[in-house]
Design a protein around this motif. Structure first.
Motif, PDB file in Angstrom:
ATOM      1  N   ASN A 148       1.233  -1.503  -0.084  1.00 13.38           N
ATOM      2  CA  ASN A 148      -0.147  -0.437   0.062  1.00 13.38           C
ATOM      3  C   ASN A 148       0.679   1.150  -0.209  1.00 13.38           C
ATOM      4  N   GLY A 149       2.220   1.554  -1.011  1.00 13.58           N
ATOM      5  CA  GLY A 149       2.856   2.703  -0.890  1.00 13.58           C
ATOM      6  C   GLY A 149       1.769   3.454  -1.730  1.00 13.58           C
ATOM      7  N   ASP A 150       2.546   4.965  -1.268  1.00 16.13           N
ATOM      8  CA  ASP A 150       2.166   5.360  -2.359  1.00 16.13           C
ATOM      9  C   ASP A 150       2.504   6.144  -3.548  1.00 16.13           C
ATOM     10  N   ASP A 151       3.081   5.527  -4.093  1.00 15.51           N
ATOM     11  CA  ASP A 151       3.574   5.584  -5.396  1.00 15.51           C
ATOM     12  C   ASP A 151       3.328   5.387  -6.528  1.00 15.51           C
ATOM     13  N   ASN A 152       2.140   4.920  -6.130  1.00 16.61           N
ATOM     14  CA  ASN A 152       0.698   4.822  -7.374  1.00 16.61           C
ATOM     15  C   ASN A 152      -0.012   4.944  -7.141  1.00 16.61           C
ATOM     16  N   LYS A 153      -0.582   5.811  -6.540  1.00 11.34           N
ATOM     17  CA  LYS A 153      -2.329   6.671  -6.699  1.00 11.34           C
ATOM     18  C   LYS A 153      -3.261   7.806  -7.745  1.00 11.34           C
ATOM     19  N   PRO A 154      -4.044   6.933  -7.809  1.00  9.36           N
ATOM     20  CA  PRO A 154      -4.845   7.823  -8.766  1.00  9.36           C
ATOM     21  C   PRO A 154      -4.846   8.930  -7.999  1.00  9.36           C
ATOM     22  N   PRO A 155      -4.192   9.826  -9.292  1.00 11.17           N
ATOM     23  CA  PRO A 155      -4.055  11.482  -9.255  1.00 11.17           C
ATOM     24  C   PRO A 155      -5.224  12.438  -8.672  1.00 11.17           C
ATOM     25  N   GLU A 156      -5.163  13.712  -8.356  1.00 13.99           N
ATOM     26  CA  GLU A 156      -6.396  14.079  -7.633  1.00 13.99           C
ATOM     27  C   GLU A 156      -7.050  15.088  -8.833  1.00 13.99           C
ATOM     28  N   GLU A 157      -7.745  15.436  -8.209  1.00 17.42           N
ATOM     29  CA  GLU A 157      -8.950  16.394  -9.301  1.00 17.42           C
ATOM     30  C   GLU A 157      -9.227  18.066  -8.975  1.00 17.42           C
ATOM     31  N   THR A 158      -9.694  18.570  -9.380  1.00 22.83           N
ATOM     32  CA  THR A 158     -10.072  19.140  -9.393  1.00 22.83           C
ATOM     33  C   THR A 158     -11.769  20.046 -10.069  1.00 22.83           C
ATOM     34  N   PRO A 159     -12.749  19.999  -9.131  1.00 20.99           N
ATOM     35  CA  PRO A 159     -13.289  20.092  -8.981  1.00 20.99           C
ATOM     36  C   PRO A 159     -14.527  21.462 -10.100  1.00 20.99           C
ATOM     37  N   GLY A 160     -14.823  21.167 -10.807  1.00 21.77           N
ATOM     38  CA  GLY A 160     -15.391  21.586 -12.230  1.00 21.77           C
ATOM     39  C   GLY A 160     -14.970  21.676 -13.919  1.00 21.77           C
ATOM     40  N   GLU A 161     -14.104  20.503 -14.015  1.00 20.69           N
ATOM     41  CA  GLU A 161     -13.229  20.983 -14.822  1.00 20.69           C
ATOM     42  C   GLU A 161     -13.585  18.868 -15.613  1.00 20.69           C
ATOM     43  N   VAL A 162     -13.348  19.051 -17.108  1.00 25.14           N
ATOM     44  CA  VAL A 162     -13.145  17.928 -17.665  1.00 25.14           C
ATOM     45  C   VAL A 162     -11.765  16.956 -17.240  1.00 25.14           C
ATOM     46  N   VAL A 163     -12.225  16.032 -16.945  1.00 26.57           N
ATOM     47  CA  VAL A 163     -11.028  15.606 -16.106  1.00 26.57           C
ATOM     48  C   VAL A 163     -10.263  14.715 -18.238  1.00 26.57           C
ATOM     49  N   ASP A 164      -9.358  14.797 -18.003  1.00 30.49           N
ATOM     50  CA  ASP A 164      -7.892  14.723 -19.482  1.00 30.49           C
ATOM     51  C   ASP A 164      -7.768  13.145 -18.902  1.00 30.49           C
ATOM     52  N   LYS A 165      -8.246  11.823 -20.012  1.00 28.14           N
ATOM     53  CA  LYS A 165      -7.675  11.030 -19.682  1.00 28.14           C
ATOM     54  C   LYS A 165      -7.229  10.470 -20.534  1.00 28.14           C
ATOM     55  N   SER A 166      -6.274  11.268 -21.027  1.00 30.39           N
ATOM     56  CA  SER A 166      -5.665  10.923 -22.223  1.00 30.39           C
ATOM     57  C   SER A 166      -3.759   9.632 -21.802  1.00 30.39           C
ATOM     58  N   ASN A 167      -3.977   9.728 -20.735  1.00 31.49           N
ATOM     59  CA  ASN A 167      -2.953   8.384 -19.925  1.00 31.49           C
ATOM     60  C   ASN A 167      -3.773   6.551 -20.121  1.00 31.49           C
ATOM     61  N   LEU A 168      -4.771   7.096 -20.655  1.00 29.56           N
ATOM     62  CA  LEU A 168      -6.259   6.190 -20.137  1.00 29.56           C
ATOM     63  C   LEU A 168      -5.451   4.829 -21.887  1.00 29.56           C
ATOM     64  N   PRO A 169      -4.759   4.737 -22.308  1.00 31.26           N
ATOM     65  CA  PRO A 169      -5.039   4.119 -23.965  1.00 31.26           C
ATOM     66  C   PRO A 169      -6.362   3.491 -24.404  1.00 31.26           C
ATOM     67  N   TYR A 170      -6.909   2.795 -23.343  1.00 32.57           N
ATOM     68  CA  TYR A 170      -8.443   1.682 -23.749  1.00 32.57           C
ATOM     69  C   TYR A 170      -9.747   2.095 -23.371  1.00 32.57           C
ATOM     70  N   VAL A 171      -9.546   3.313 -23.018  1.00 32.90           N
ATOM     71  CA  VAL A 171     -11.294   3.958 -22.122  1.00 32.90           C
ATOM     72  C   VAL A 171     -11.997   3.487 -23.087  1.00 32.90           C
ATOM     73  N   SER A 172     -11.553   4.364 -23.929  1.00 35.05           N
ATOM     74  CA  SER A 172     -12.364   4.393 -25.112  1.00 35.05           C
ATOM     75  C   SER A 172     -13.015   2.956 -25.684  1.00 35.05           C
ATOM     76  N   GLU A 173     -12.393   1.531 -25.380  1.00 37.17           N
ATOM     77  CA  GLU A 173     -13.453   0.939 -25.335  1.00 37.17           C
ATOM     78  C   GLU A 173     -14.812   0.604 -24.708  1.00 37.17           C
ATOM     79  N   LEU A 174     -14.787   1.824 -23.554  1.00 35.04           N
ATOM     80  CA  LEU A 174     -16.290   1.323 -22.580  1.00 35.04           C
ATOM     81  C   LEU A 174     -17.108   2.194 -22.655  1.00 35.04           C
ATOM     82  N   ASP A 175     -16.681   3.186 -24.342  1.00 36.60           N
ATOM     83  CA  ASP A 175     -17.801   3.903 -24.822  1.00 36.60           C
ATOM     84  C   ASP A 175     -18.863   3.506 -25.124  1.00 36.60           C
ATOM     85  N   TYR A 176     -18.883   2.068 -25.051  1.00 38.54           N
ATOM     86  CA  TYR A 176     -20.611   1.467 -25.187  1.00 38.54           C
ATOM     87  C   TYR A 176     -21.418   1.461 -23.923  1.00 38.54           C
TER      88      TYR A 176
END
Length: 793
Positions: free
Chosen positions: A31-59
């Motif tokens: 449970n080290g802190d090296d690889n935590k999901p990134p924190e977000e700033t409210p009110g913006e559209v999140v940038d998912k360019s680091n997720l190369p396979y996420v478009s497969e979930l669009d359906y």
């Protein structure tokens, strides 16, 4: 004297930081802190360019929301917020599909009837996003005035099985007979202050120990602050505030929403009285007592009680016998009384075989009961033989599987609720032989979630969703082999086709050595198995080869081109170098000692051929190092090598204490006190008994072809496997030197193999069949659906 393993556990758990460091069991310090999901700033559209396979979930992504996220005026961790909406319908609708999401969990009543319990699925399908439910509630609606009441529990913290959005929220959208009901500022909202948290109680908060791996909290309910029966449609909510609009779907903090492919949880509509509690009812407690109440079995449940209290402010504390596991605490809940008669349900689900109550003087219980809830999947498989111990073991494995399924597969329901890939792999294999097709949806969800969590480095995380993203190759490679199984058992080529590129890219992370074998990859969580003597390098070689051959088989079955050269090249390279590197006089080893689990896996993956079986067999008969996680593969190897009698002997020996124990589930480790009493990875014997003793397995996608090969192990056997094409059943009985089998099969290309050890004369009658060329060990028949009678003398 403690074993070395127990000494190591004691040292690990004595550390002040152990609750935030341990992930599942003491060696799982990932449970080290090296690889935590990134924190977000409210009110913006999140940038998912680091997720190369996420478009497969669009359906699965819904983008046409007209409702908005709503909440109370403040968002505080560990808070319960109630929402109510009244509306009118001209007529009772035939269809009324509600689209619902909440952070973190919700309970919904329609016109006073509980319709959803503990929804939606834990966040999230990606490291940024959430799930929504799609539920038809038409049967609960009527012409005229209607009411929807939703209670949302906001955890407000991430865990090893969920990621916090940083804000509580509710989203609701429905059209019924032309009337739209949308979450907006016309909904009434009330933070239920009866549910206490640290912000309300401050120094009076009972700071019980609790595993930091959990996202859920202990419940502290003070009935003196109850708002009354807010679930009732007639409840007057005019004094409640109007809801606050948080924002639209698609922006931070909630971001996008994906349809949850798993069904809503099943739950009992009525409470079940606890038989063991009857002696405590209608008798005033005149002094403080601690009482122990046995449940009928280990289950997922919510506690319910009715009582009369002489005064307000009396404190009842309750938990289960699984509260402490390996010195790690789970849940301990409190209830504070009002004076007089009262009823209460602790909606948060718990598990255990016994409820422990610290009861104050001055209360009288009139009812103690529970509501059982669970993942919605029914038993379709069964196994009943003349060996009662094996029957008990099969059933306990099923109980363990079911109690370790909820939002996803989990290692255990007490201290973690974490979706470890290795645990999931073993569980998935069990579902194919025991549960209906709803269970396949959980496997589908597990596979798809990885598409939303793997980043551009192509590293598959050990758990997703999770607050940490460590890589454990030993478990991940196991999971990859099960993706091939999923294709065969379900025929779901769409999901596997989506996952295949990720599978290939992960396998490409390995480097090859000059000896033709892989260069060992430790990952960021260097764990292979519990116990001593695990041959890490040999195990990873076997797992990697097994994953390669699984990927190649998937590519062949789905006609996927482009990676064949890579896969075949590496397969051939490992095959050419394996014996020179690992084969020794006493078995297979990367060093000087021999490991039963590594030698077994060499057989299961195919690197050890028939010429090696005698060598491996001697290791398996001399070593018992494997934990319950890896014991499955030892038993499977024995079956592949044809050593069924010793497989039964070893199974009964190693699992004997679990079979004999009164607990209805299987333990994490071989000694009950070493870990949890129900652990997702332990049920391998269920798979072995159904797949090898009963002998049913598909040979092409979705059971288009299959084999039945019952082994000569029992005087009687009644077994069933539910498949996507129907049930396959067997009834076997030996009497007066004659073995009779009644077999009912599915309409597909089946092969029936009858071991020659049953006898020398075989006759078959019934549905369409054709005698094929026998082998040295089996009589062989082609069958194509129907009922068959096989008589062997």
């Amino acid at each position: 004297m403690k074993s070395k393993l127990n000494k190591f556990i004691a040292v690990m758990l004595s550390c002040a930081a152990c609750l935030t460091a341990v992930a599942g069991c003491a060696p799982r310090n990932d449970n080290g802190d090296d690889n935590k999901p990134p924190e977000e700033t409210p009110g913006e559209v999140v940038d998912k360019s680091n997720l190369p396979y996420v478009s497969e979930l669009d359906y699965l992504k819904k983008t046409d929301w007209t409702a908005e996220w709503i909440w109370a005026d403040r968002s505080i961790p560990n808070s319960y917020v109630a929402f109510r909406k009244d509306f009118n319908l001209d007529s009772a609708p035939s269809v009324a599909t509600a689209y619902i999401s909440a952070e973190s969990k919700y309970y919904m009543w329609v016109n006073g009837v509980l319709t959803v319990f503990d929804g939606p699925s834990k966040r999230g399908p990606t490291m940024y996003d959430g799930y929504y439910d799609e539920i038809d509630i038409a049967e609960y609606l009527k012409a005229g005035e209607n009411n929807i009441t939703i209670l949302v529990c906001y955890n407000g913290r991430s865990s090893n099985s969920a990621v916090d959005a940083g804000q509580g929220g509710l989203l609701f959208e429905m059209e019924a007979g032309g009337t739209k009901v949308l979450s907006d500022d016309t909904w009434k909202v009330q933070r239920l202050r009866a549910y206490k948290n640290q912000s309300l109680l401050r120094d009076e908060w009972p700071n019980y120990e609790q595993s930091a791996m959990l996202g859920e909290w202990n419940v502290y309910y003070d009935a003196r602050d109850s708002v009354g029966d807010f679930i009732s449609p007639a409840y007057d909510d005019s004094s409640w505030d109007n809801a606050t609009i948080i924002g639209k779907v698609g922006i931070k903090p909630f971001n996008d929403l994906y349809k949850c492919v798993t069904p809503p949880f099943a739950f009992d509509e009525e409470y079940t009285d606890i038989e063991d509690a009857q002696s405590y009812l209608n008798k005033p407690f005149t002094s403080k007592q601690t009482i122990n109440i046995d449940l009928p079995e280990n289950m997922q449940f919510s506690l319910y009680f009715e009582m009369d209290a002489q005064s307000e402010g009396l404190r009842l504390t309750y938990y289960t016998d699984t509260y402490i596991s390996q010195d790690i605490a789970s849940f301990k809940d409190d209830y504070i009384t009002v004076a007089g008669e009262q009823t209460y349900e602790n909606y948060a689900w718990r598990t255990g075989t016994q409820i422990i109550m610290e009861v104050p003087a001055g209360v009288t219980f009139t009812k103690i009961a529970y509501r059982e809830s669970s993942y919605d999947s029914e038993q379709t498989g069964s196994f009943e033989s003349s060996n009662e111990d094996l029957n008990t073991l099969w059933q306990k494995a099923l109980n363990t599987l079911k109690i370790c399924m909820r939002d996803g597969y989990m290692d255990c329901p007490e201290r973690e609720r974490s979706p470890y890939l290795g645990d999931a792999a073993n569980q998935i294999s069990e579902t194919f032989y025991s549960l209906d097709e709803n269970s396949y949806e959980m496997t589908k969800k597990t596979i798809l979630t990885l598409l939303g969590w793997v980043t551009t480095d192509n590293i598959i995380p050990l758990r997703s969703p999770s607050q940490t993203l460590n890589e454990c190759p030993a478990q991940t490679l196991n999971f990859l082999t099960v993706v091939r199984e999923y294709l065969l058992y379900t025929g779901d080529s769409q999901t596997v086709r989506k996952f295949y590129p990720l599978m290939i890219n992960y396998l490409k992370l390995w480097e090859m050595g000059d000896d033709g074998c892989i260069v060992y990859r430790p990952g960021t969580f260097m764990w292979t198995d519990w116990g001593e003597g695990a041959d890490d390098k040999l195990l990873q070689e076997c797992w990697y080869y097994y994953a390669l051959t699984s990927a190649l088989d998937i590519a062949d079955r789905l006609s996927i081109a482009g990676d064949t050269q890579f896969l075949e090249g590496r397969i051939q390279s490992i095959e050419s170098g394996f014996d020179a590197k690992y084969k020794k006089a006493g078995g297979f080893s990367s060093g000087t000692s021999y490991d039963d689990r590594a030698n077994a896996l060499a057989v299961v993956c195919g690197l050890a051929g028939e010429e090696d079986y005698a060598l491996v067999s001697q290791v398996l008969k001399m070593q018992e190092k494997a934990s319950p996680y890896m014991e499955k593969f030892v038993l499977e190897a024995l079956c592949i090598m044809g050593e069924y009698d010793y497989c039964v002997e070893r199974m009964l020996k190693r699992y004997g204490p679990m079979i004999e124990d009164e607990c209805s589930t299987l333990w994490e480790l071989w000694r009950k006190e070493q870990g949890t009493i129900n652990h997702g990875w332990t049920g391998g014997p269920l798979t072995v008994m159904s797949k090898y003793f009963f002998g049913v397995s598909p040979t092409s996608e979705g059971y288009e072809s299959y084999t039945i090969c019952p082994q000569n192990l029992f005087d009687s056997l009644s077994a069933k496997v539910g498949t996507v094409k129907g049930d396959i059943t067997l009834s076997l009985k030996k009497e007066n030197g004659v073995t009779t089998m009644q077999i009912e099969t599915i309409e597909a290309d089946g092969t029936l193999l009858i071991p020659k050890s049953f006898g020398t004369s075989v006759s078959v009658s019934g549905g369409a069949y054709e005698r094929q060329t026998d082998t040295d060990d089996y009589y062989v028949y082609s069958i194509d659906g129907g009922e068959y009678t096989v008589t062997i003398k």
